[in-house]
Write a protein that holds these residues in place. Sequence first.
Motif, PDB file in Angstrom:
ATOM      1  N   LYS A 341      22.182 -80.485  25.983  1.00 47.50           N
ATOM      2  CA  LYS A 341      21.876 -81.740  26.904  1.00 47.50           C
ATOM      3  C   LYS A 341      21.154 -81.288  27.723  1.00 47.50           C
ATOM      4  O   LYS A 341      21.400 -80.304  28.685  1.00 47.50           O
ATOM      5  N   ASP A 342      20.042 -82.198  28.087  1.00 43.07           N
ATOM      6  CA  ASP A 342      19.033 -81.983  29.582  1.00 43.07           C
ATOM      7  C   ASP A 342      18.762 -83.368  29.808  1.00 43.07           C
ATOM      8  O   ASP A 342      18.768 -84.096  29.043  1.00 43.07           O
ATOM      9  N   ASP A 343      18.527 -83.193  31.068  1.00 46.89           N
ATOM     10  CA  ASP A 343      17.861 -84.951  31.709  1.00 46.89           C
ATOM     11  C   ASP A 343      16.456 -84.871  31.796  1.00 46.89           C
ATOM     12  O   ASP A 343      16.072 -85.288  33.051  1.00 46.89           O
ATOM     13  N   GLY A 344      15.916 -84.254  30.925  1.00 49.41           N
ATOM     14  CA  GLY A 344      14.508 -84.442  31.148  1.00 49.41           C
ATOM     15  C   GLY A 344      13.759 -85.656  30.500  1.00 49.41           C
ATOM     16  O   GLY A 344      14.765 -86.593  30.698  1.00 49.41           O
ATOM     17  N   ARG A 345      12.590 -85.874  30.216  1.00 48.75           N
ATOM     18  CA  ARG A 345      12.066 -87.113  30.014  1.00 48.75           C
ATOM     19  C   ARG A 345      12.197 -87.680  28.589  1.00 48.75           C
ATOM     20  O   ARG A 345      11.903 -88.746  28.388  1.00 48.75           O
ATOM     21  N   GLY A 346      12.719 -87.027  27.794  1.00 49.32           N
ATOM     22  CA  GLY A 346      13.243 -87.691  26.477  1.00 49.32           C
ATOM     23  C   GLY A 346      12.175 -87.751  25.521  1.00 49.32           C
ATOM     24  O   GLY A 346      11.006 -87.277  25.663  1.00 49.32           O
ATOM     25  N   GLY A 347      12.259 -88.570  24.517  1.00 51.56           N
ATOM     26  CA  GLY A 347      11.375 -88.968  23.735  1.00 51.56           C
ATOM     27  C   GLY A 347      11.037 -88.099  22.657  1.00 51.56           C
ATOM     28  O   GLY A 347      10.049 -88.069  21.831  1.00 51.56           O
ATOM     29  N   ALA A 348      12.033 -86.955  22.452  1.00 46.18           N
ATOM     30  CA  ALA A 348      11.789 -86.086  21.190  1.00 46.18           C
ATOM     31  C   ALA A 348      12.311 -86.481  20.176  1.00 46.18           C
ATOM     32  O   ALA A 348      13.068 -87.426  19.934  1.00 46.18           O
ATOM     33  N   ARG A 349      11.360 -86.249  19.032  1.00 49.06           N
ATOM     34  CA  ARG A 349      11.530 -86.605  17.708  1.00 49.06           C
ATOM     35  C   ARG A 349      11.723 -85.457  16.584  1.00 49.06           C
ATOM     36  O   ARG A 349      11.001 -84.549  17.001  1.00 49.06           O
ATOM     37  N   LEU A 350      12.133 -85.738  15.275  1.00 44.53           N
ATOM     38  CA  LEU A 350      12.147 -85.008  14.155  1.00 44.53           C
ATOM     39  C   LEU A 350      10.963 -84.648  13.816  1.00 44.53           C
ATOM     40  O   LEU A 350      10.555 -83.512  13.404  1.00 44.53           O
ATOM     41  N   ASP A 351       9.844 -85.592  14.019  1.00 46.89           N
ATOM     42  CA  ASP A 351       8.628 -85.348  13.531  1.00 46.89           C
ATOM     43  C   ASP A 351       7.318 -85.266  14.644  1.00 46.89           C
ATOM     44  O   ASP A 351       6.427 -85.442  14.516  1.00 46.89           O
ATOM     45  N   GLY A 352       8.159 -84.770  15.771  1.00 42.41           N
ATOM     46  CA  GLY A 352       7.385 -84.840  16.829  1.00 42.41           C
ATOM     47  C   GLY A 352       6.554 -83.503  17.071  1.00 42.41           C
ATOM     48  O   GLY A 352       5.973 -83.191  18.081  1.00 42.41           O
ATOM     49  N   GLY A 353       6.765 -82.536  16.145  1.00 42.47           N
ATOM     50  CA  GLY A 353       5.969 -81.222  16.353  1.00 42.47           C
ATOM     51  C   GLY A 353       6.587 -80.388  17.433  1.00 42.47           C
ATOM     52  O   GLY A 353       5.974 -79.314  17.711  1.00 42.47           O
ATOM     53  N   THR A 354       7.828 -80.305  17.558  1.00 48.90           N
ATOM     54  CA  THR A 354       8.556 -79.435  18.569  1.00 48.90           C
ATOM     55  C   THR A 354       9.432 -78.686  17.681  1.00 48.90           C
ATOM     56  O   THR A 354      10.134 -77.982  18.429  1.00 48.90           O
ATOM     57  N   GLY A 355       9.548 -78.413  16.548  1.00 51.89           N
ATOM     58  CA  GLY A 355      10.242 -77.858  15.673  1.00 51.89           C
ATOM     59  C   GLY A 355      11.516 -78.224  15.478  1.00 51.89           C
ATOM     60  O   GLY A 355      12.277 -77.550  14.697  1.00 51.89           O
ATOM     61  N   MET A 356      11.802 -79.446  15.841  1.00 50.66           N
ATOM     62  CA  MET A 356      12.923 -80.098  15.484  1.00 50.66           C
ATOM     63  C   MET A 356      13.238 -80.217  14.053  1.00 50.66           C
ATOM     64  O   MET A 356      14.567 -80.076  13.375  1.00 50.66           O
ATOM     65  N   ALA A 357      12.238 -80.545  13.128  1.00 49.52           N
ATOM     66  CA  ALA A 357      12.426 -80.872  11.766  1.00 49.52           C
ATOM     67  C   ALA A 357      13.049 -79.348  11.139  1.00 49.52           C
ATOM     68  O   ALA A 357      13.722 -79.299  10.251  1.00 49.52           O
ATOM     69  N   GLY A 358      12.085 -78.345  11.570  1.00 49.19           N
ATOM     70  CA  GLY A 358      12.484 -76.915  11.241  1.00 49.19           C
ATOM     71  C   GLY A 358      14.126 -76.536  11.346  1.00 49.19           C
ATOM     72  O   GLY A 358      14.599 -76.096  10.602  1.00 49.19           O
ATOM     73  N   LEU A 359      14.248 -76.724  12.407  1.00 51.81           N
ATOM     74  CA  LEU A 359      15.809 -76.625  12.906  1.00 51.81           C
ATOM     75  C   LEU A 359      16.852 -77.418  12.037  1.00 51.81           C
ATOM     76  O   LEU A 359      17.668 -76.816  11.535  1.00 51.81           O
ATOM     77  N   ALA A 360      16.490 -78.748  11.795  1.00 48.75           N
ATOM     78  CA  ALA A 360      17.341 -79.338  10.994  1.00 48.75           C
ATOM     79  C   ALA A 360      17.171 -79.090   9.390  1.00 48.75           C
ATOM     80  O   ALA A 360      18.490 -78.708   8.911  1.00 48.75           O
ATOM     81  N   GLU A 361      16.302 -78.516   8.911  1.00 45.51           N
ATOM     82  CA  GLU A 361      16.064 -77.872   7.651  1.00 45.51           C
ATOM     83  C   GLU A 361      17.182 -76.674   7.677  1.00 45.51           C
ATOM     84  O   GLU A 361      17.749 -76.345   6.699  1.00 45.51           O
ATOM     85  N   ARG A 362      16.840 -75.867   8.542  1.00 46.42           N
ATOM     86  CA  ARG A 362      17.726 -74.358   8.684  1.00 46.42           C
ATOM     87  C   ARG A 362      19.036 -74.688   8.722  1.00 46.42           C
ATOM     88  O   ARG A 362      19.981 -74.274   7.858  1.00 46.42           O
ATOM     89  N   LEU A 363      19.520 -75.741   9.681  1.00 49.61           N
ATOM     90  CA  LEU A 363      21.123 -75.979   9.450  1.00 49.61           C
ATOM     91  C   LEU A 363      21.414 -76.671   8.367  1.00 49.61           C
ATOM     92  O   LEU A 363      22.453 -76.127   7.811  1.00 49.61           O
ATOM     93  N   GLY A 364      20.765 -77.616   7.609  1.00 46.99           N
ATOM     94  CA  GLY A 364      21.330 -78.215   6.427  1.00 46.99           C
ATOM     95  C   GLY A 364      21.057 -77.050   5.287  1.00 46.99           C
ATOM     96  O   GLY A 364      21.890 -77.161   4.488  1.00 46.99           O
ATOM     97  N   ALA A 365      20.296 -75.949   5.171  1.00 45.47           N
ATOM     98  CA  ALA A 365      20.442 -74.895   4.289  1.00 45.47           C
ATOM     99  C   ALA A 365      21.756 -74.291   4.125  1.00 45.47           C
ATOM    100  O   ALA A 365      21.935 -73.483   3.233  1.00 45.47           O
ATOM    101  N   VAL A 366      22.567 -74.217   5.193  1.00 45.99           N
ATOM    102  CA  VAL A 366      23.776 -73.797   5.209  1.00 45.99           C
ATOM    103  C   VAL A 366      25.019 -74.554   5.310  1.00 45.99           C
ATOM    104  O   VAL A 366      26.085 -74.367   6.028  1.00 45.99           O
ATOM    105  N   ASP A 367      24.677 -75.782   4.916  1.00 41.91           N
ATOM    106  CA  ASP A 367      25.636 -76.939   4.829  1.00 41.91           C
ATOM    107  C   ASP A 367      25.890 -77.526   6.337  1.00 41.91           C
ATOM    108  O   ASP A 367      27.175 -77.775   6.759  1.00 41.91           O
ATOM    109  N   GLY A 368      25.082 -77.514   7.229  1.00 38.47           N
ATOM    110  CA  GLY A 368      25.100 -77.867   8.900  1.00 38.47           C
ATOM    111  C   GLY A 368      24.818 -79.253   8.988  1.00 38.47           C
ATOM    112  O   GLY A 368      23.971 -79.688   7.751  1.00 38.47           O
TER     113      GLY A 368
END
Length: 394
Positions: A341-368
């Motif tokens: 958790k951070d107190d930054g400006r927010g607005g992060a999205r899974l399709d925002g180009g910050t690698g969030m989608a890749g993280l979600a895929e990697r966790l999903g690959a191990v049943d996360g």
Amino acid sequence: MTASITADDNDRDDRPPPPRLAFDRNTWKEIAYLLGNLPVALIGFVYATSAIFTGVGLSVTVIGLPLLALALAGARLLGRAERARARVLLGIRIDEPSPLHRPHRGDGHLTWLWASLKDPVAWRSVLYSFIRLPWGVLTFAVTTVSLFVLWPVLPFIARGLTNADRAMARGLLSPSDELERRIAELESDRGVVIDTAAADLRRIERDLHDGAQARLVALAMGLGLAKEKLLEDPDTAALMVDEAHGEVKLALQELRDLARGIHPAVLTDRGLDAALSSIAARCTAPVKVTVDLAGRPAEAIEGIAYFTVSELLQNVSKHAQAKSVTVDVWRADDRLLIQVKDDGRGGARLDGGTGMAGLAERLGAVDGLFLLDSPEGGPTTVTAELPWRERSSR
């Protein structure tokens, strides 16, 4: 709200419609469905008996099993057509089964052949084609007679017969929910793991080629020149050796950084608490790390947890403009939970180009699981779950 409406619609689909006396549009659709049962059943029965039995009969030859696999693929298409007919004329919504496994590179044709021969969707479509012929004859005859003799009660007859059709279609043409969904997920996850591993190998190769390898080549050339000048110009040779010494230090640092990116030694030796504290020290915002674990999870799970937090903290440094960050890691039953958790400006999205989608895929690959909550203006909270697997006793 949308999910609730969808769930209610599915619940209504599971209940057979009540009989109606009036000849409304739905009744005429049901009559059309019943009259079409016979020709459709004839096509399905002829296909099943000819194609399937031919493939089975020739299974002792080279072409038998491939022919049977193609016949089952055709049966899948017949099942899809029947689901569409039931959807249009009977108003029932039957989910499409997951696509048949397509072999990955290197699997070979035997993988596709075996997957096709054991495809439960295709075999249920074959069974549906077999049992539909006598039912098609019966419904066609009853509906035809009722059109001329039992006209006043035809809506009741049509509704009763099509309710049986609805039950039959749901029973044999619906996906076998949990098992097939899980198989599809595992196939998708396998592809994600393969793609991720390939991307990591390319990254390591690129880092070696552009970093340490290029530096070592320059080092070898510098030492060669110093060797040539050693006798005729010792002072210049000494300076060149000194520069080479600096290059060696830089090459060693790059190799250490690369090794840390593959699997950091501090994680192997001291676990998540020390490893996360190490990467937290490199974040541009102050980070408070709390790890509440009685033991250590399996090496693979521990590594995924480490790199998940590492990438999230990199995102904070690059994009969040945060003043403080908290990292909490704990175990709940058979799950390893991570919250950043951070107190930054927010607005992060899974399709925002910050690698969030890749993280979600990697966790999903191990049943996360990967959950992102980041309203505009902050704060941003990322919660990740991983399955807890016990560490091997090696």
